[in-house]
Design an enzyme around this catalytic site. Structure first.
Site, short mmCIF file in Angstrom:
data_model
loop_
_atom_site.label_atom_id
_atom_site.label_comp_id
_atom_site.label_asym_id
_atom_site.label_seq_id
_atom_site.Cartn_x
_atom_site.Cartn_y
_atom_site.Cartn_z
N TYR A 47 0.82 -1.20 0.00
CA TYR A 47 0.00 0.00 0.00
C TYR A 47 0.86 1.26 0.00
O TYR A 47 0.43 2.31 -0.48
CB TYR A 47 -1.00 -0.03 1.16
CG TYR A 47 -2.18 -0.92 0.82
CD1 TYR A 47 -3.25 -0.42 0.09
CD2 TYR A 47 -2.17 -2.27 1.13
CE1 TYR A 47 -4.30 -1.23 -0.29
CE2 TYR A 47 -3.22 -3.10 0.75
CZ TYR A 47 -4.29 -2.57 0.03
OH TYR A 47 -5.32 -3.37 -0.37
N HIS A 76 -5.64 -3.52 6.81
CA HIS A 76 -4.85 -4.42 5.97
C HIS A 76 -3.77 -5.14 6.77
O HIS A 76 -2.89 -5.78 6.21
CB HIS A 76 -4.20 -3.65 4.82
CG HIS A 76 -5.18 -3.19 3.80
ND1 HIS A 76 -6.01 -4.05 3.13
CD2 HIS A 76 -5.50 -1.95 3.35
CE1 HIS A 76 -6.79 -3.37 2.30
NE2 HIS A 76 -6.51 -2.09 2.42
#
Lengths: 715, 715
Positions: free
Chosen positions: B240, B399
């Site tokens: 990310y 996440h």
């Protein structure tokens, strides 16, 4: 020891060519291009070893340092000799001579190694086969540098090393010498070339004519005529073919040079040319060999056998653009005069397209009447080559798999319908000494491990090699050109009382990005049997129309023998209507469509009864049917694209929606394929006597179907 | 419409640089080298699309043609605009203008898409995130060609397309705009750049300062200060991070050009520079990113985020030879003025060695006090880079994986101790719409799925994200240079009543071909627990000293939750003495040595409770112990070589024979390693207050062990 200032004066004991022919290599060595690069690579490989005498160890197990070092040494000797011929540099001759002399010092004192399998033991290696390979390279090296040695040194090498090795081969192991087998080829090439190099005509005669001298019971000429079918196919399959072709061609070049009266390249109707062409023409587009029979999945065009094959074919049987493209793909050539013209042609090529070999049917057996191996090839609009192979030939002796009518499909850079290959970690000593693992027999060779049909859960010929070697498949028809290609074959002797016919079609169509495979496998019997249609795939299931029940917390083996004991059942479905199943393999989606509207679908994975973790965890699909006569109708569509690093995806759903059987009987099978933008009717003749001009007419479901020839595909 | 003969006259609505700066690209376009090649690649990519108007479809699902085409269109618009700036060619401007105008024609008529997850829906895409990304590229393209349009046409594009998109972002979805999250970064970069291009200062202010204007509750400046730790580490992990860094840097370049007074590259103590460096410096030697937290295994340096990062770092924070080597490995640069100097430096490099980043400890949290991520790197004699990472930082929000103290090991071209990555087929619509699969939560995020210890068969923090976000690991010591590097950390809040300390050492030694990993994982508790030390490996087991019992005909799941429900037990062994286990992964052998002399070893494979075939069939080893305080002492040796195509093998057995624990308590752990040619004593301090000059002394088994500092390794 003398220094050769003029390499053209080098004696003609050079085994594989004349000193004059080596002149071309001398010129190429400093030039750019494939031959210059290949020579430069050889120079680089050898350079670090020239700094000191190479170690000569004692005995060691396969994969051990000692084993590897002995193999390295013979290669160094051959390459040093070759480079001495090319460059004229004395340091190469000195290096090779040093190795030869030191082996001569110790060879007879080594004693015999311990045999580890049915292969007799040599003095250096566990297998006499390795000793033959070693002798071949050492002899080539010796031939290249012999002229630079004193008579005393030659005598030492010949009496203490080369002759004792030959005598071990031809006397101690006479029963093993020159047999009709790939090991036999290595033995005659080694002894024959040693004979040429040391000038012993008796050795050469034994090698060429066999120990009996009859050119039939053994020896090189007998092997050429008996090991390879007239089509060139080699019974053990491509993995052993590339291994057998290396001594075949090395000895052929030596005899071409030194025994031109044999006219070796025309023997047995140019059998050598046929067998090279057969091997080259079954290579996958990515350069790997289909792993038919016992074979690694990674063997391919970088192997010495295929490098030599490309050069010899080009030099002795004429130019072929596909061979030029192959050399380009290999990115190297054999450092030998035969490689010169090939390298020059490959250097001229624009682009890196792999060779596109035409579809081919390669007959089996010494007379070409023992069935065949079929290969269909088609190119997609973007140039991607699809290749499907079907085995309807012989079993393949002790490396054979029970996979008659088995198919494999290659496209988009990999096998979509896969071969397992052998169960063996060659030269990895900690894994069962590098030998064939027990699972090679219990899984890899079984019918279940292939893409075919297992009857009553037993392998073909009950898994009995002797029985299997006595039967073979039979070609029905083969059409290897046009937008719809097809091959069909029978195998009626592999299961008692069960007739089998398989027909595969490769269809190019404008709405399909990749040629489509249609597969019709028909079984007929007077009594009921269990028929398991098996598919080997790799990757992950993406989507399926089958209403399956997963085995969530426990998996059990599917059976007790014939490979079923290795398959764990992951899920199963009762089939009530035609099925579609898509899996992702690498960057491509593969969709299997099946026409079956009853029976059971089993999702399985390898791993059962594998106490030493010898099996890869690969996946199998089984479509099970019970019946007397049954047609498995399937289509395989490769579609779309998924690139995980860039997270791009398209075409995850295929064009085809459904395959259905319209009808089938002993005269014909008719199926239809429906998709979003296509509708095809495929009709094939099942009559053994069908000809290309036969008029066919069948009546199914109130409709007439007519066509001329073996098959038809109508839109 | 006018033709720009003189591109330097192009208006300054160019978002990412001044027209003058584009001059360097104009010169580079016809030259060889990385920048010339990158421009040429862009020209080639665009060429086939220029032949006709690009299709603008309606709504489609993720991975569908429509979805892909909209993504393609914004990219085409951005690249066409950029090439118009570089080449001055009107056809590029025309192409971009056509796309913009036609989107303006239809945008407001499209209606809203259907939301498929927690992300609000846009008008073009299911996720507003995609619409932000789309707006960013369209705005860049518009800025590059705006000067060539009539006022009427500009007005059409701005009022019917760009302003409506912005207003959807900032008004309709105000709650989602500029949040402290990677999606927030995309939204501010898109709106801010759109504002710069159309000259709306209010948009720019909303983007930079947040909708509240306080530079704290949201907006670009708040995100820079709060999303990235002072070390530069990004809480969600590298996958990310590379996604967040793209809008971060694009907007930074725009503000650097158009709002120099913000001095953006010095904001928050050069936080932007730190975060680029942090991301670049954790890349694996093969260019892939470690898949920490939710991540694909294949994401790497070819991603736009990393291309932009390399150029911006080099231009704004100074030359670094490792960044030059990275650009060489990327084989392309960002087509932007910042890429010019980097391309020139990379062009000068000799050889293709990957960058060698120093070992690094990257602290986490806005103040750098929430633990850290540790990365040790060492180079083998032949240049191969080993990298071990350990997570002792934060959980990583939604996440995050429950893998505190988890490690990964990369060497010889791959991960030896592996991350599973996420369970998701991004953009593959037939696989659960391309969204995160259920198994991402039930397997990929669980402690068991990592290389760590599971206590009492439950994940850390009981698998509760909120709880996990509230705790973090703690660095103990970090020594990132010298022949023996080490890092040690505590995690005492992840299992109630259980203290955990993990220390990993990377040891270079002359008899080892690859740096050795020694792993000491110590758990302490007042009461007994089950401790499962888990290893994730790939490939096949070659050899082990463990006397295991294979589960031949049935496999069952190992448990019911926390990931155990996905593991099938293949075999198990009762441990009575230290164990050695070797597996082959690709061309390399990996040997794990464990000191445990009791407990159980379980051989497991993924696949249980996987009704949709969503899990890869990977392998896990579990070493189970029951106890209150326990030290897992392991060593990992990568050795040897096996090349199947050439059938060469060496070093199938490693150098190390055994690892044993001499003693451990709350002050120290001492272990010994024995091999054929080495004997090492490793001593580490377990005291939280240890310093680099602490004198340690412990007494185990009648012997004294003394050293100074955090640890010692004695021969």
């Amino acid at each position: 020891m003398t220094i050769d200032k003029d390499p053209t004066a080098i004696a003609n004991s050079v085994a594989l060519s004349t000193a004059t022919d080596m002149g071309g290599l001398r010129q190429a060595q400093d030039q750019t291009g494939l031959m210059g690069d290949s020579i430069a690579a050889m120079v680089s490989r050898l350079a670090p070893h020239l700094l000191q005498s190479s170690d000569i160890p004692g005995h060691g197990e396969a994969g051990s340092y000692a084993h590897n070092q002995h193999q390295l040494n013979c290669r160094l000797c051959e390459e040093a000799g070759t480079l001495h011929q090319i460059t004229g540099e004395q340091r190469y001759a000195d290096f090779a001579a040093d190795l030869l002399s030191r082996y001569a010092d110790c060879y007879l004192g080594l004693g015999f190694q311990q045999a580890r399998n049915t292969n007799p033991a040599g003095r250096i290696f566990h297998q006499i086969l390795n000793e033959n390979m070693w002798l071949l390279s050492m002899s080539i090296g010796y031939g290249c540098i012999k002229h630079s040695l004193t008579p005393e040194r030659r005598s030492h090498i010949e009496t203490q090393l080369l002759r004792p090795v030959v005598e071990m081969m031809t006397q101690h192991y006479a029963h093993h010498f020159g047999t009709i087998h790939n090991h036999g080829l290595w033995s005659v090439a080694a002894v024959g070339i040693c004979g040429l190099v040391i000038g012993d005509d008796n050795y050469v005669a034994q090698a060429v004519d066999g120990l009996q001298g009859d050119r039939t019971s053994g020896g090189y000429l007998a092997e050429i005529g008996q090991l390879f079918a007239p089509s060139g196919y080699y019974i053990e399959g491509p993995y052993y073919h590339r291994f057998a072709i290396r001594p075949l061609l090395i000895f052929a070049e030596a005899l071409h040079t030194h025994r031109p009266e044999l006219d070796i390249y025309n023997v047995s109707g140019q059998r050598i040319g046929a067998t090279i062409k057969a091997l080259l023409s079954l290579v996958y587009p990515d350069g790997r060999l289909p792993a038919l029979n016992d074979a690694s999945l990674s063997m391919g065009i970088q192997d010495d056998g295929l490098l030599i094959a490309a050069s010899v074919y080009n030099a002795r049987y004429g130019d072929d653009p596909a061979v030029h493209a192959l050399a380009r793909q290999q990115a190297q050539v054999w450092v030998h005069p035969t490689g010169l013209a090939l390298a020059a042609s490959a250097d001229q090529l624009v682009g890196n397209a792999p060779p596109f070999w035409p579809s081919a049917q390669l007959s089996e057996g010494p007379n070409g009447d023992k069935g065949a191996q079929g290969f269909l090839r088609a190119r997609a609009a973007d140039g991607d080559i699809s290749q499907v192979s079907m085995n309807y030939g012989q079993h393949g002796m002790d490396h054979g798999h029970f996979d008659t009518l088995g198919i494999n499909l290659f496209n988009r850079g990999g096998e979509s319908l896969r071969e397992y290959g052998f169960a063996r970690w060659l030269n990895v000593e900690p894994k069962f000494g590098g030998r064939y693992l027990p699972e090679n027999k219990s899984w890899a060779r079984q019918t279940l491990a292939h893409n075919g049909v297992v009857v009553d859960r037993r392998s073909q010929n009950d898994g009995d090699q002797i029985r299997a070697d006595g039967v073979h498949g039979q070609s029905h028809f083969f059409v290897g050109s046009g937008p719809v290609q097809a091959m069909s074959a029978f195998a009626n002797e592999h299961y008692p009382g069960v007739g089998m016919q398989r027909t595969v079609l490769m269809i190019e169509h404008e709405v399909l990005s990749t040629p489509l495979l249609v597969d019709l496998y028909r079984l007929s019997s007077d009594v009921e049997h269990d028929y398991d249609y098996a598919l080997q795939y790799s990757g992950q299931i993406c989507d399926t129309s089958a209403d399956y029940q997963p085995n969530l917390d426990q998996w059990s083996v599917l059976g007790e023998a014939h490979g079923y004991q290795h398959l764990m059942g992951m899920a199963q479905a009762s089939i009530t209507e035609p099925t579609r199943l898509t899996w992702l393999q690498g960057q491509r989606f593969n969709t299997w469509l099946s026409a079956a509207d009853q029976g059971e679908l089993v999702f399985a994975q390898l791993g059962g009864n594998d106490p030493s973790f010898n099996l890869r965890r690969e996946s199998t699909l089984l479509l099970r049917q019970r019946g007397s006569t049954h047609l498995f109708a399937s289509a395989f569509e490769t579609h779309g694209f998924f690139d995980e690093p860039t997270e791009r995806c398209w075409g995850g759903r295929g064009e085809l929606d459904e395959i259905r059987i319209i009808g089938h009987d002993d005269t014909a099978s008719v199926i239809e394929l429906r998709g979003k933008r296509l509708h095809l009717i495929v009709m094939i003749s099942n009559r053994p006597d069908v000809k290309s001009d036969s008029v066919n007419e069948v009546h199914f479901n109130g409709r007439d179907y007519r066509w001329t020839g073996f098959f038809a595909c109508q839109e």
